[in-house]
Design an enzyme around this catalytic site. Structure first.
Site, PDB file in Angstrom:
ATOM      1  N   GLU A 348      -6.661   0.730   5.004  1.00  0.00           N
ATOM      2  CA  GLU A 348      -6.349  -1.085   4.925  1.00  0.00           C
ATOM      3  C   GLU A 348      -5.584  -1.505   6.303  1.00  0.00           C
ATOM      4  O   GLU A 348      -5.432  -2.564   5.933  1.00  0.00           O
ATOM      5  CB  GLU A 348      -5.676  -1.136   3.308  1.00  0.00           C
TER       6      GLU A 348
HETATM    7  C1  ACM Z   1      -5.285   2.583  -1.486  1.00  0.00           C
HETATM    8  O1  ACM Z   1      -5.546   2.541  -2.382  1.00  0.00           O
HETATM    9  N1  ACM Z   1      -5.072   1.360  -0.009  1.00  0.00           N
HETATM   10  C2  ACM Z   1      -4.652   4.125  -0.528  1.00  0.00           C
END
Ligand code: ACM
Length: 723
Positions: A348
């Site tokens: 992310e």
């Molecule tokens: C995640 O859930 N961002 C690894």
């Protein structure tokens, strides 16, 4: 004796008829002179257990092979354990731990040390030591034979012995003659070498004693990797002696000292559990930049993040200072954490700071780096070289998958199972976490149905399949703290543990749920608070002036609701939650899976499957529905006195409305004539309203009541009511 037993196994494994092969079902006396002063039954000559019999054994995870013996082994205060073959201090500690747990389970006054003599009720024989630093793919198998005369646990290394001891503990139960372990012969080994639990102790700090008892829980269900998520926007939780501003400025004083970390690693090792640290890079990294703003891609200063979500701060991948810093940091952590694997996160990264930084944009142009994904791949290549320099193998979330990275890296798939198969196809090892996110609030059965080898992975070649090491459940901690974390992990995590340990064919959810109840109760003996926390939190919510009836009414309601699912907690909040929001509401207190709601659903299914003719089930359903309908009147006075109860007063009225719909359906069913369409439409409209979350809670019996309405609309014949 040893020879006979192993021949029995070989006969059974090869599908031979042992009797025809000249083996007889007999008592074999010890004659090997090495201290097995016990009499054993050649148990594998006995019939294989039926499913029903296996159920009564209540083993989780279900072993590869369980064969029934006759009778059981008495477990009384004379119970003793002796070590034979290879021994080491870890095994002695395992025996002491086993005896302590047996004593807790039975309240028998047991001698808590291994017996000095070779004669003992349970004899453990291991062949050799496991690796000093536990590795993936070590032999974790064991064989456990229990007869009326004694028990024997055989394993190549202490890892198998640790697992076998847990199986033995699950065999012990009260019987008409006192405590006893069922006579069985068990051969067991894991399906996958990597069976992990990740705990995020960065968003909310989870104290070390809470982690410890969760390691005990992992041992009980034979999980072998603790993935420790140690850094986030909201906190940097590991002490760094070389770069102390990391934890001093990035943690609010809530971090693990290196001594605590070393102790925890030793604690885990004793339990056959590897500890893999995760330091999330280059995103999810605000807390690093509080002390080290020079590492970020955007101008500081930075503060510890209090909100939840994905944020802009990210390491500057174009600066040599970044890599010098990471070299120093990873060098230190690589010594602290002995495991071969080092998790770098990688998930992310929104790229906004990279887009906004002129110098980074120029770097990308100069190096022909086309986009942010390619920039992250560049970062990961540099990072991988640092990780490798310090003797570790890099693992990261599926965003790190890029063909330019060496095949040594491992991919943890969280966004979908496809990336796991894609990684394996490209020659990378991988783990599945998609489908195993405990924080999403799924029922255990939904996690249980997720298999690392299903979907795209099912079409992989045998060689590619070998690269799938297993999976990890994940406990992200936005809505989790020390008080409720056990309940968010257990007992559902045991279903995932079974998926990763037991053969693929073990997948019946009804059997899983029956055994889950049993393991859940057993886990309490370890000090896990996944059950006890609930009453405590409800007492806080109800207040000290609540009458017993009011408290019961509160519990009746809360037993039938669950927190909203998936990622909707934020969306459904009246005010944005942060890391400083108190977690004292009903939504924080109720279990993520309602047992009462599930059982009611099962009862409705059973009723419908009898074409609604079973009067006894009908009466039971009516009893439930009457209780629920009348519950609101008992709860409302308490709602006047407690703000925390007031929040769920609307849900309480909804439960009453739902129960009235259910009673109306039962009444219509009993007439055995189709109820009018207008009535059905009206009932469904009510239920559509009730489905909307309130106080971030879902009313769990709605689908079951809908089935009753369908049944009533079809005249009680229940045609089409089974969906
Ligand atoms: C995640 O859930 N961002 C690894």
């Amino acid at each position: 004796m040893t020879v006979c037993v192993s021949r029995c196994y070989i006969a059974a494994r090869n599908g031979m008829n042992p009797k025809r092969e000249g083996l007889t079902q007999t008592m074999i006396l010890n004659s090997d002179g090495r201290g097995f002063g016990l009499v054993f039954l050649c148990l594998l000559l006995l019939p294989k257990l039926t499913t029903a019999q296996q159920l009564t054994l209540n083993l989780t995870p279900m072993p590869v092979s369980v064969q029934a013996g006759t009778g059981s082994l008495r477990v009384d205060s004379s119970f003793s354990v002796a070590l034979a073959g290879h021994t080491e201090p870890r095994l002695e500690r395992a025996v002491e731990r086993f005896l302590q747990q047996l004593a807790r389970q039975t309240a028998l006054p047991l001698s808590l040390k291994p017996a000095k003599t070779p004669q003992a009720t349970l004899i453990i024989r291991t062949d050799h030591a496991s690796k000093e630093i536990e590795e993936v793919d070590e032999d974790e198998s064991y064989v456990l034979e229990v007869s009326t005369a004694g028990a024997k646990l055989t394993a190549p290394t202490p890892l198998g012995a640790v697992h076998g001891l847990q199986t033995f503990l699950q065999l012990v139960d009260i019987s008409p003659d006192g405590f006893a372990a069922a006579a069985v012969a068990i051969q067991d080994k894991p399906r996958f070498p990597w069976r992990g639990l990740m705990i995020d102790s960065a968003r909310h700090f989870i104290p070390v004693e809470v982690i410890r008892r969760n390691l005990d829980g992992m041992e009980a269900v034979k999980m072998n990797v603790f993935h420790w998520h140690l850094s986030e926007n909201q906190g940097f939780r590991a002490e760094s002696k070389r770069l102390p501003k990391l934890h001093e400025l990035g943690s609010d004083g809530l971090y693990y000292t290196q001594e605590e970390i070393r102790d925890l690693i030793a604690y885990a090792r004793d339990r056959g559990i590897r500890v893999v640290p995760e330091f999330d890079l280059p995103g999810h990294s605000t807390a690093w930049f509080v002390g080290h703003p020079e590492l970020a891609s955007g101008p500081g200063p930075y503060q510890i993040e209090r909100r939840w979500g994905v944020f802009d701060p990210a390491f500057d991948p174009t600066s040599e200072r970044t890599y010098r810093f990471l070299d120093e940091f990873i060098g230190e952590m690589a010594k602290l954490f002995p495991d071969q694997f080092f998790h770098v996160g990688g998930d992310e990264v929104n790229g906004k700071q990279w887009d906004a930084n002129q110098q980074i944009q120029e770097f990308m142009r100069a190096h022909g780096i086309k986009n942010n994904q390619a920039l992250q791949a560049y970062f990961n290549k540099r990072l991988q070289a640092v990780v490798e320099k310090h003797g570790k193998s890099m693992i990261g979330w599926d965003e790190i998958l890029d063909p330019s990275l060496p095949k040594d890296i491992t991919i943890q798939s969280w966004r979908g199972p496809a990336s796991l198969a894609a990684a394996a196809k490209q020659g990378y090892r991988g783990l599945l976490s998609n489908g195993y996110y405990l924080d999403l609030g799924w029922p255990a059965a939904r996690h249980y149905a997720v298999d690392p080898m299903s979907g795209d992975a099912a079409n992989l070649s045998p060689e590619e399949k070998q690269r799938i090491l297993g999976g990890e459940s994940c406990m992200w901690s936005e809505y989790v703290n020390a008080e409720n974390v056990d309940s968010r992990i257990w007992p559902r995590n045991a279903a995932i543990a079974e998926r990763l340990w037991s053969p693929e064919e073990v997948h019946d959810p009804a059997s899983m749920y029956t055994r889950l109840d049993s393991i859940s109760a057993r886990l309490e003996w370890l000090g896990l608070t996944h059950r006890t926390y609930y009453r405590r939190m409800l007492q806080r919510i109800a207040g000290s002036a609540a009458t017993p009836d009011e408290f019961t009414a509160l519990r009746t309601l809360t037993d039938l609701v669950e927190p909203v699912k998936d990622y909707t907690r934020q969306q459904t909040a009246l005010a944005e939650a942060t890391s400083l929001t108190p977690m004292n509401r009903v939504v924080d207190a109720v279990p993520l899976e309602s047992d009462t709601g599930r059982r009611f659903g099962e009862l409705v299914d059973k009723f419908v499957s009898t074409s609604c003719l079973d009067a006894e089930i009908e009466a039971r359903l009516r009893t439930h529905l009457l209780l629920w309908r009348d519950n609101d009147a008992k709860l409302q006075p308490l709602a006047q006195r407690s703000l925390l109860v007031q929040e769920v007063a609307g849900r309480s009225q909804d439960l009453s409305a739902l129960a009235s719909a259910g009673l109306s359906a039962l009444h219509a069913v009993s007439k055995r004539q189709p109820a009018p369409d207008t009535w059905k439409v009206q009932q469904f409209a009510i239920m559509e309203q009730l489905k909307k979350p309130k106080a971030q809670l879902l009313l769990i019996p709605i689908p079951a009541v809908q089935k009753l309405v369908e049944a009533a609309a079809s005249g009680g014949a229940c045609v089409g009511a089974k969906q």
